[in-house]
Design a protein around this motif. Structure first.
Motif, PDB file in Angstrom:
ATOM      1  N   PHE A 115       6.351 -11.105  25.387  1.00  0.00           N
ATOM      2  CA  PHE A 115       5.828 -11.166  24.027  1.00  0.00           C
ATOM      3  C   PHE A 115       4.923 -12.368  23.833  1.00  0.00           C
ATOM      4  N   ASP A 116       3.931 -12.183  23.017  1.00  0.00           N
ATOM      5  CA  ASP A 116       3.034 -13.246  22.619  1.00  0.00           C
ATOM      6  C   ASP A 116       3.780 -14.201  21.685  1.00  0.00           C
ATOM      7  N   ARG A 117       3.412 -15.462  21.684  1.00  0.00           N
ATOM      8  CA  ARG A 117       4.072 -16.462  20.816  1.00  0.00           C
ATOM      9  C   ARG A 117       3.906 -16.139  19.327  1.00  0.00           C
ATOM     10  N   SER A 118       3.011 -15.255  18.991  1.00  0.00           N
ATOM     11  CA  SER A 118       2.831 -14.882  17.589  1.00  0.00           C
ATOM     12  C   SER A 118       3.964 -13.995  17.078  1.00  0.00           C
ATOM     13  N   VAL A 119       4.823 -13.520  17.978  1.00  0.00           N
ATOM     14  CA  VAL A 119       5.918 -12.617  17.611  1.00  0.00           C
ATOM     15  C   VAL A 119       7.225 -13.370  17.369  1.00  0.00           C
ATOM     16  N   TYR A 120       7.438 -14.494  18.059  1.00  0.00           N
ATOM     17  CA  TYR A 120       8.732 -15.179  17.991  1.00  0.00           C
ATOM     18  C   TYR A 120       8.570 -16.686  17.849  1.00  0.00           C
ATOM     19  N   SER A 121       9.651 -17.319  17.393  1.00  0.00           N
ATOM     20  CA  SER A 121       9.737 -18.778  17.385  1.00  0.00           C
ATOM     21  C   SER A 121      11.136 -19.150  17.871  1.00  0.00           C
TER      22      SER A 121
END
Length: 174
Positions: A115-121
């Motif tokens: 997943f791209d970092r834009s999906v999770y933190s």
């Protein structure tokens, strides 16, 4: 309205019925009127479209709008969310195996690697992302300020993180 939904679902097997100011959308495999479906209702006097998600007899309002296209898109996304299974059970099994063997760092990497970092933190809450916060040996997973898993084990928390990242990435690409 029906044409917009048909364009989005052109490769799907679905039933789309229109009658009296309502549109009903459900999975084609249902042999009878389903327990789970999406309904769009148009109020003639106000011109407001209300999109409902129905589970048995429980009706949840998901959107009220005067924009027919917005209602159609919302209904299509709800349909995809309700009937598309995007979860990879093999991946979840790998995450569980890493946790059981004491390799929690590998389990976390496995949960987020595609997943791209834009999906999770990780480590902080971001309301626009699937957020995992670890407190001792427990984790919280949140999205949009709501708990997806609260005080969960690492195993459950990482699998929830993965599953919801998968769903968010799928809906975002759709």
């Amino acid at each position: 309205m029906i044409n917009i939904i048909r364009n989005f679902l052109e490769d799907e097997e679905y039933n789309l019925n229109e009658f009296d100011n309502k549109v009903i959308l459900y999975k084609e495999k249902a042999n009878h009127f389903p327990e789970d479906y999406i309904e769009i209702e148009k109020e003639i006097l106000t011109g407001i479209f209300t999109v409902y998600e129905i589970h048995r007899d429980a009706r949840q309002i998901k959107l009220e709008t005067k924009d027919e296209e917005e209602a159609s898109i919302c209904a299509t996304i709800l349909y995809k969310k309700l009937f598309d299974n995007v979860v990879n059970r093999v991946k979840a099994r790998h995450i569980r195996n890493y946790i059981r063997s004491g390799q929690s760092e590998k389990a976390l990497r496995c949960s987020i690697e595609c997943f791209d970092r834009s999906v999770y933190s990780i480590g902080y809450e971001d309301p626009m992302k699937i957020s995992l916060m670890q407190i001792g040996d427990k984790v919280d997973v949140k999205f949009g300020g709501e708990y997806l898993a609260e005080s969960a084990t690492l195993c459950r928390g990482y699998v929830v993180l993965y599953n919801y990242c998968e769903k968010l990435a799928y809906i975002s690409s759709f």
